[in-house]
Design an enzyme around this catalytic site. Structure first.
Site, PDB file in Angstrom:
ATOM      1  N   HIS A 230      12.701 -87.440  18.520  1.00 52.17           N
ATOM      2  CA  HIS A 230      12.344 -88.823  18.790  1.00 52.17           C
ATOM      3  C   HIS A 230      10.836 -89.027  18.897  1.00 52.17           C
ATOM      4  O   HIS A 230      10.370 -90.008  19.490  1.00 52.17           O
ATOM      5  CB  HIS A 230      13.047 -89.329  20.052  1.00 52.17           C
ATOM      6  CG  HIS A 230      12.881 -88.429  21.237  1.00 52.17           C
ATOM      7  ND1 HIS A 230      13.553 -87.231  21.361  1.00 52.17           N
ATOM      8  CD2 HIS A 230      12.135 -88.550  22.359  1.00 52.17           C
ATOM      9  CE1 HIS A 230      13.226 -86.662  22.508  1.00 52.17           C
ATOM     10  NE2 HIS A 230      12.353 -87.440  23.122  1.00 52.17           N
ATOM     11  N   ASP A 237      18.928 -81.829  21.904  1.00 48.47           N
ATOM     12  CA  ASP A 237      19.770 -80.863  21.195  1.00 48.47           C
ATOM     13  C   ASP A 237      21.258 -81.127  21.347  1.00 48.47           C
ATOM     14  O   ASP A 237      22.069 -80.235  21.142  1.00 48.47           O
ATOM     15  CB  ASP A 237      19.449 -79.453  21.684  1.00 48.47           C
ATOM     16  CG  ASP A 237      19.362 -79.356  23.202  1.00 48.47           C
ATOM     17  OD1 ASP A 237      19.835 -80.284  23.884  1.00 48.47           O
ATOM     18  OD2 ASP A 237      18.816 -78.367  23.705  1.00 48.47           O
ATOM     19  N   GLY A 238      21.659 -82.332  21.712  1.00 50.94           N
ATOM     20  CA  GLY A 238      23.082 -82.631  21.814  1.00 50.94           C
ATOM     21  C   GLY A 238      23.631 -82.328  23.192  1.00 50.94           C
ATOM     22  O   GLY A 238      22.902 -82.060  24.143  1.00 50.94           O
ATOM     23  N   HIS A 255      12.382 -89.674  29.043  1.00 51.50           N
ATOM     24  CA  HIS A 255      13.364 -89.755  27.964  1.00 51.50           C
ATOM     25  C   HIS A 255      14.641 -89.031  28.335  1.00 51.50           C
ATOM     26  O   HIS A 255      14.599 -87.938  28.914  1.00 51.50           O
ATOM     27  CB  HIS A 255      12.789 -89.121  26.685  1.00 51.50           C
ATOM     28  CG  HIS A 255      11.534 -89.771  26.191  1.00 51.50           C
ATOM     29  ND1 HIS A 255      10.680 -89.170  25.288  1.00 51.50           N
ATOM     30  CD2 HIS A 255      10.986 -90.978  26.500  1.00 51.50           C
ATOM     31  CE1 HIS A 255       9.674 -89.985  25.043  1.00 51.50           C
ATOM     32  NE2 HIS A 255       9.823 -91.077  25.769  1.00 51.50           N
ATOM     33  N   GLU A 260      24.455 -87.300  25.539  1.00 52.62           N
ATOM     34  CA  GLU A 260      25.213 -86.825  26.698  1.00 52.62           C
ATOM     35  C   GLU A 260      26.267 -87.850  27.112  1.00 52.62           C
ATOM     36  O   GLU A 260      26.156 -89.037  26.827  1.00 52.62           O
ATOM     37  CB  GLU A 260      24.281 -86.553  27.881  1.00 52.62           C
ATOM     38  CG  GLU A 260      23.155 -85.581  27.602  1.00 52.62           C
ATOM     39  CD  GLU A 260      23.632 -84.167  27.322  1.00 52.62           C
ATOM     40  OE1 GLU A 260      24.812 -83.867  27.607  1.00 52.62           O
ATOM     41  OE2 GLU A 260      22.834 -83.364  26.831  1.00 52.62           O
ATOM     42  N   HIS A 285      15.737 -86.290  39.470  1.00 49.37           N
ATOM     43  CA  HIS A 285      14.973 -85.097  39.096  1.00 49.37           C
ATOM     44  C   HIS A 285      13.767 -85.464  38.232  1.00 49.37           C
ATOM     45  O   HIS A 285      12.632 -85.047  38.509  1.00 49.37           O
ATOM     46  CB  HIS A 285      15.881 -84.124  38.345  1.00 49.37           C
ATOM     47  CG  HIS A 285      15.171 -82.907  37.827  1.00 49.37           C
ATOM     48  ND1 HIS A 285      15.191 -81.693  38.491  1.00 49.37           N
ATOM     49  CD2 HIS A 285      14.418 -82.711  36.712  1.00 49.37           C
ATOM     50  CE1 HIS A 285      14.483 -80.818  37.809  1.00 49.37           C
ATOM     51  NE2 HIS A 285      13.999 -81.402  36.719  1.00 49.37           N
ATOM     52  N   GLU A 286      14.005 -86.241  37.179  1.00 48.12           N
ATOM     53  CA  GLU A 286      12.924 -86.545  36.244  1.00 48.12           C
ATOM     54  C   GLU A 286      11.846 -87.414  36.876  1.00 48.12           C
ATOM     55  O   GLU A 286      10.655 -87.282  36.532  1.00 48.12           O
ATOM     56  CB  GLU A 286      13.483 -87.210  34.985  1.00 48.12           C
ATOM     57  CG  GLU A 286      14.471 -86.357  34.206  1.00 48.12           C
ATOM     58  CD  GLU A 286      13.915 -85.014  33.748  1.00 48.12           C
ATOM     59  OE1 GLU A 286      12.677 -84.901  33.573  1.00 48.12           O
ATOM     60  OE2 GLU A 286      14.714 -84.074  33.572  1.00 48.12           O
ATOM     61  N   HIS A 289       9.202 -85.317  38.291  1.00 45.02           N
ATOM     62  CA  HIS A 289       8.188 -84.897  37.314  1.00 45.02           C
ATOM     63  C   HIS A 289       7.183 -86.006  37.049  1.00 45.02           C
ATOM     64  O   HIS A 289       5.970 -85.761  36.965  1.00 45.02           O
ATOM     65  CB  HIS A 289       8.858 -84.503  36.000  1.00 45.02           C
ATOM     66  CG  HIS A 289       9.610 -83.211  36.048  1.00 45.02           C
ATOM     67  ND1 HIS A 289       9.138 -82.096  36.698  1.00 45.02           N
ATOM     68  CD2 HIS A 289      10.809 -82.855  35.508  1.00 45.02           C
ATOM     69  CE1 HIS A 289      10.005 -81.103  36.566  1.00 45.02           C
ATOM     70  NE2 HIS A 289      11.026 -81.539  35.857  1.00 45.02           N
ATOM     71  N   HIS A 295       9.079 -77.645  38.848  1.00 46.81           N
ATOM     72  CA  HIS A 295      10.412 -77.169  39.225  1.00 46.81           C
ATOM     73  C   HIS A 295      10.362 -76.329  40.490  1.00 46.81           C
ATOM     74  O   HIS A 295       9.368 -75.670  40.773  1.00 46.81           O
ATOM     75  CB  HIS A 295      11.017 -76.358  38.079  1.00 46.81           C
ATOM     76  CG  HIS A 295      11.503 -77.202  36.951  1.00 46.81           C
ATOM     77  ND1 HIS A 295      11.474 -76.796  35.628  1.00 46.81           N
ATOM     78  CD2 HIS A 295      12.021 -78.461  36.945  1.00 46.81           C
ATOM     79  CE1 HIS A 295      11.956 -77.757  34.865  1.00 46.81           C
ATOM     80  NE2 HIS A 295      12.296 -78.775  35.640  1.00 46.81           N
ATOM     81  N   MET A 303      14.702 -80.772  42.424  1.00 44.33           N
ATOM     82  CA  MET A 303      13.768 -80.295  41.409  1.00 44.33           C
ATOM     83  C   MET A 303      14.133 -78.911  40.866  1.00 44.33           C
ATOM     84  O   MET A 303      13.369 -78.330  40.099  1.00 44.33           O
ATOM     85  CB  MET A 303      12.342 -80.281  41.965  1.00 44.33           C
ATOM     86  CG  MET A 303      11.795 -81.658  42.314  1.00 44.33           C
ATOM     87  SD  MET A 303      12.037 -82.906  41.004  1.00 44.33           S
ATOM     88  CE  MET A 303      11.095 -82.209  39.655  1.00 44.33           C
TER      89      MET A 303
END
Length: 376
Positions: A230, A237-238, A255, A260, A285-286, A289, A295, A303
């Site tokens: 993208h 990766d699916g 993103h 999913e 979680h994101e 970041h 992490h 995290m």
């Protein structure tokens, strides 16, 4: 005075119209009972790695080249052209495995034992654990103890939160951050509410607040569901591979993989579909970041890099709270417990409404922003 070439304006308008009209469908399910019965979902993106159990240094095994690409993706092997990876279990792979085992509180053997592979194949965040040679996980960097009869390391009560290299954060004076959703996703208010709750979990413990705006291009944080490659160099990766990724401050890009099976509401642990992923858990979680946290090696922390399907983890651990308060200070109203109140949402043109019909010149500042700064 230099006048822009007309083609420049055409190019910018092409970007603008692709932004407002591109439809990217995400697999969003309003509750856990909305699955179609009798559908056998595909396996996870990395399930083939399970066949590597028992591999050790000095021999060749089919599939090790792909595993090396996995470790490179998350920072455990220095950048190497993928075509140079072989199926030999070499010193570099053994070193990568040992570091990975250390970060994830596993027995450090350097071998692909069952426990290590069970961790490797779990769906996870797409942000690397090691960035530019610097680990964003803290396992092994403090004194450890081992519980009697259990060889898995246990840690003293110390902080294991980590920050990105250089400790980037949103500048002082930007206590209110705006966020917006990629217009092509056409998300419902229910889905947007999940993100509002996720932002609220961080604002409850620190000085930051978050406000939704209709202006995607000018928002501090830009959220979208995308598939495959993208355009940011981090292709998805699916199912059950990398679930999402976000960039450190002050980039603002967030993103999620549209492939999913995202559960929006209900108890994801009750889903009969093994590929069900809780949207709020990944969002919390994101956002960490986006605010500057790396992490954590604490498995209970939001995290921590991996999360199993059909699992919900949205409550900030004390390690998460210490990390975010280190960067931004403490919310004076925080009393040591968390709630889930939603922040203010602004659906008015707090920025500029992307779908409004306005004159060419009223769009010019936004179009200039898009031409010079826009990145999906």
């Amino acid at each position: 005075m230099n006048i822009p070439h007309p083609c420049s304006f055409i190019f910018v308008f092409a970007i603008f119209f692709s932004l407002t009209n591109t439809v990217v469908s995400a697999r969003l399910f309003p509750n856990v009972s909305s699955w179609l019965p009798g559908v056998a979902p595909p396996g996870g993106a990395w399930d083939a790695f399970r066949n590597l159990s028992g591999c050790h240094r000095g021999k060749n095994y089919d599939g090790l080249a792909n595993l090396k690409s996995y470790f490179q993706r998350f920072g455990y092997i220095p950048l190497t052209p993928p075509s140079n990876f072989s199926d030999q279990f070499d010193d570099a792979l053994e070193s990568a495995i040992k570091t990975y085992q250390k970060n994830f509180n596993l027995n450090v053997t350097g071998e692909l034992d069952d426990e290590t592979l069970r961790q490797i194949v779990l769906p996870r965040c797409g942000v690397a654990d090691i960035i530019n040679g610097t680990s964003t996980m803290n396992a092994g960097q403090a004194n450890q103890t081992t519980s009697f009869g259990n060889s898995k390391p246990r840690f003293h009560t110390v902080s294991h939160f980590t920050l990105f290299p250089g400790q980037p954060r949103w500048p002082a004076g930007m206590e209110e951050l705006t966020y917006a959703f990629f217009p092509g996703n056409d998300l419902s208010n229910t889905v947007k509410g999940v993100f509002a709750n996720a932002f609220a979990r961080w604002s409850e413990v620190t000085t930051l607040t978050f406000r939704e705006t209709a202006s995607y291009l000018s928002a501090d944080i830009r959220i979208g569901f995308f598939s495959g490659d993208h355009g940011d160099g981090e292709p998805f990766d699916g199912m059950l591979g990398t679930l999402a990724h976000a960039f450190s401050p002050t980039n603002g890009r967030f993103h999620l993989d549209a492939a999913e099976d995202w559960v929006v509401a209900g108890d994801v642990t009750e889903s009969s579909l093994p590929t069900a992923v809780d949207l709020e858990s990944v969002a919390v979680h994101e956002i960490g970041h986006l605010l500057g946290l790396g992490h954590s090696s604490v498995e209970e922390a939001v995290m921590f890099p991996t999360i199993s399907s059909r699992k919900k983890k949205v409550v900030l651990d004390k390690d998460d709270i210490k990390g975010i308060q280190f960067l931004y200070g403490t919310n004076p109203n925080y009393n040591g417990s968390t709630a889930t109140s939603a922040p203010e949402r602004d659906s008015s043109s707090g920025g500029r409404c992307l779908t409004c019909v306005e004159s060419w010149w009223s769009f010019l500042p936004l179009l200039t922003f898009a031409f010079s700064h826009f990145a999906l």
